[in-house]
Design a protein around this motif. Structure first.
Motif, PDB file in Angstrom:
ATOM      1  N   LEU A  48       0.820  -1.202   0.000  1.00 43.28           N
ATOM      2  CA  LEU A  48       0.000   0.000   0.000  1.00 43.28           C
ATOM      3  C   LEU A  48       0.858   1.258   0.000  1.00 43.28           C
ATOM      4  N   SER A  49       0.265   2.357  -0.428  1.00 42.84           N
ATOM      5  CA  SER A  49       0.831   3.685  -0.232  1.00 42.84           C
ATOM      6  C   SER A  49      -0.144   4.460   0.646  1.00 42.84           C
ATOM      7  N   GLY A  50       0.077   5.752   0.802  1.00 35.16           N
ATOM      8  CA  GLY A  50      -0.805   6.548   1.656  1.00 35.16           C
ATOM      9  C   GLY A  50      -1.726   7.434   0.839  1.00 35.16           C
ATOM     10  N   GLY A  51      -2.152   8.518   1.440  1.00 38.72           N
ATOM     11  CA  GLY A  51      -2.972   9.503   0.739  1.00 38.72           C
ATOM     12  C   GLY A  51      -4.395   9.036   0.475  1.00 38.72           C
ATOM     13  N   SER A  52      -5.007   9.643  -0.549  1.00 39.47           N
ATOM     14  CA  SER A  52      -6.410   9.383  -0.864  1.00 39.47           C
ATOM     15  C   SER A  52      -6.642   7.953  -1.323  1.00 39.47           C
ATOM     16  N   LEU A  53      -5.584   7.263  -1.716  1.00 42.75           N
ATOM     17  CA  LEU A  53      -5.701   5.875  -2.155  1.00 42.75           C
ATOM     18  C   LEU A  53      -6.421   5.017  -1.120  1.00 42.75           C
ATOM     19  N   ILE A  54      -6.075   5.190   0.148  1.00 47.03           N
ATOM     20  CA  ILE A  54      -6.646   4.346   1.200  1.00 47.03           C
ATOM     21  C   ILE A  54      -8.154   4.585   1.335  1.00 47.03           C
ATOM     22  N   SER A  55      -8.575   5.837   1.278  1.00 45.53           N
ATOM     23  CA  SER A  55     -10.015   6.105   1.392  1.00 45.53           C
ATOM     24  C   SER A  55     -10.775   5.535   0.198  1.00 45.53           C
ATOM     25  N   LEU A  56     -10.133   5.494  -0.964  1.00 45.34           N
ATOM     26  CA  LEU A  56     -10.779   4.924  -2.148  1.00 45.34           C
ATOM     27  C   LEU A  56     -10.914   3.406  -2.053  1.00 45.34           C
ATOM     28  N   MET A  57     -10.166   2.792  -1.126  1.00 46.86           N
ATOM     29  CA  MET A  57     -10.281   1.352  -0.888  1.00 46.86           C
ATOM     30  C   MET A  57     -11.336   1.031   0.161  1.00 46.86           C
ATOM     31  N   GLY A  58     -11.995   2.055   0.680  1.00 50.20           N
ATOM     32  CA  GLY A  58     -12.900   1.883   1.812  1.00 50.20           C
ATOM     33  C   GLY A  58     -14.026   0.899   1.599  1.00 50.20           C
ATOM     34  N   LYS A  59     -14.471   0.731   0.350  1.00 50.95           N
ATOM     35  CA  LYS A  59     -15.580  -0.187   0.079  1.00 50.95           C
ATOM     36  C   LYS A  59     -15.217  -1.640   0.380  1.00 50.95           C
ATOM     37  N   LEU A  60     -13.925  -1.928   0.532  1.00 60.17           N
ATOM     38  CA  LEU A  60     -13.523  -3.291   0.906  1.00 60.17           C
ATOM     39  C   LEU A  60     -14.054  -3.666   2.288  1.00 60.17           C
ATOM     40  N   CYS A  61     -14.366  -2.659   3.103  1.00 58.61           N
ATOM     41  CA  CYS A  61     -14.886  -2.910   4.454  1.00 58.61           C
ATOM     42  C   CYS A  61     -16.381  -3.209   4.437  1.00 58.61           C
ATOM     43  N   GLU A  62     -17.005  -3.068   3.281  1.00 58.89           N
ATOM     44  CA  GLU A  62     -18.461  -3.186   3.167  1.00 58.89           C
ATOM     45  C   GLU A  62     -18.834  -4.479   2.439  1.00 58.89           C
ATOM     46  N   PRO A  63     -20.115  -4.896   2.570  1.00 59.87           N
ATOM     47  CA  PRO A  63     -20.573  -6.046   1.790  1.00 59.87           C
ATOM     48  C   PRO A  63     -20.470  -5.734   0.293  1.00 59.87           C
ATOM     49  N   PRO A  64     -20.177  -6.722  -0.543  1.00 60.41           N
ATOM     50  CA  PRO A  64     -19.934  -8.119  -0.167  1.00 60.41           C
ATOM     51  C   PRO A  64     -18.472  -8.416   0.191  1.00 60.41           C
ATOM     52  N   TYR A  65     -17.578  -7.428  -0.045  1.00 58.83           N
ATOM     53  CA  TYR A  65     -16.145  -7.704   0.037  1.00 58.83           C
ATOM     54  C   TYR A  65     -15.685  -8.123   1.424  1.00 58.83           C
ATOM     55  N   ASN A  66     -16.282  -7.521   2.460  1.00 57.24           N
ATOM     56  CA  ASN A  66     -15.828  -7.849   3.817  1.00 57.24           C
ATOM     57  C   ASN A  66     -16.059  -9.323   4.151  1.00 57.24           C
ATOM     58  N   LYS A  67     -16.973  -9.972   3.412  1.00 57.96           N
ATOM     59  CA  LYS A  67     -17.255 -11.394   3.642  1.00 57.96           C
ATOM     60  C   LYS A  67     -16.639 -12.289   2.563  1.00 57.96           C
ATOM     61  N   THR A  68     -16.533 -11.805   1.347  1.00 54.29           N
ATOM     62  CA  THR A  68     -16.092 -12.663   0.239  1.00 54.29           C
ATOM     63  C   THR A  68     -14.581 -12.671   0.033  1.00 54.29           C
TER      64      THR A  68
END
Length: 268
Positions: A48-68
């Protein structure tokens, strides 16, 4: 709907209508690579790097990704880090932990952060040693072309000056060939002390994604991707030097960042 094309030398370019669309596409891409990597060799090594990149990955914490997503198979690294305490506002580790890693079931021992209790030089040496141990056990793959680690995915942002990771225009670190990790004490962007992957490591990855948003970066995006003849050294634009030797390069951006691209102008 993203506008997508493949440049003959600079990889795949995906220009999105807005940050929400970009985020969805980026997260789909990461989840697909994770699944493919785990099927192929049992782990997913991501830097990973820092900056806005991390916030753009935020959907990984949501369904369905957090389970799949098979989070237990993730091994997490940083392409660069600021030499500050892990709880400091400038820490890339803190940003990723607060916005992503604390919200998904990643195995804590699979998170390889940089040592924040030693000097920049010592931290760089330690980080390279840790990665070499993981390459030796094949937790992280190895390039067939060089002895460099072959991460499944390295995620990079890009600055308005074209810097990637903590590799800045015309900096001597751009010329390093044998080191995997190096350190800076003279970063032109604060904080001055940083640790970073070198270009050989970045270009040995199976997949590299450069994620860019905002009009302020449009000129650097144009210079990094489009065909042009520069009178200066290519070292003046580090993003231009991102070119995986045996991997895939994908650019994710919003319309403001891509507004000066030849491919976008041709589609209008």
């Amino acid at each position: 709907m993203a506008l997508t094309w493949t440049h003959k030398d600079r990889g795949e370019v995906r220009v999105h209508e807005n940050s929400d669309e970009l985020s969805t596409d980026l997260v789909d891409y990461i989840a697909e690579l994770s699944e493919a990597s785990v099927k192929e060799h049992g782990v997913f090594s991501i830097a990973l790097s820092g900056g806005s990149l991390i916030s753009l990955m935020g959907k990984l914490c949501e369904p369905p990704y957090n389970k799949t997503v098979d989070w237990a198979k993730w091994y997490i690294f940083w392409a660069d880090e600021r030499v500050v305490a892990k709880n400091h506002v400038d820490s890339n580790y803190k940003l990723a932990k607060d916005e992503l890693l604390s919200k998904v079931p990643v195995v804590p021992s699979h998170i390889y952060s940089m040592n924040d209790t030693v000097s920049a030089e010592e931290a760089a040496v330690e980080y390279e040693f840790a990665i070499r141990q993981l390459v030796r056990t094949r937790t992280v793959g190895v390039s067939e072309i060089s002895d460099c680690p072959r991460f499944d995915l390295i995620l990079l942002g890009m600055g308005p000056d074209g810097h990637i990771a903590s590799l800045f225009p015309s900096h001597p670190a751009l010329g390093l060939k044998n080191e995997w990790v190096t350190f800076l004490t003279d970063s032109p962007k604060p904080p001055p002390e940083r640790i970073t992957f070198t270009l050989p490591v970045i270009n040995s990855a199976s997949n590299v994604a450069v994620v860019v948003t905002g009009e302020a970066k449009a000129e650097a995006v144009h210079l990094a991707i489009d065909d042009w003849q520069s009178p200066g050294s290519p070292l003046s634009l580090p993003a231009r030097l991102v070119q995986p030797t045996a991997g895939k390069l994908v650019w994710f951006m919003d319309i403001p960042a891509g507004s000066k691209l030849d491919g976008l102008k041709c589609s209008e």
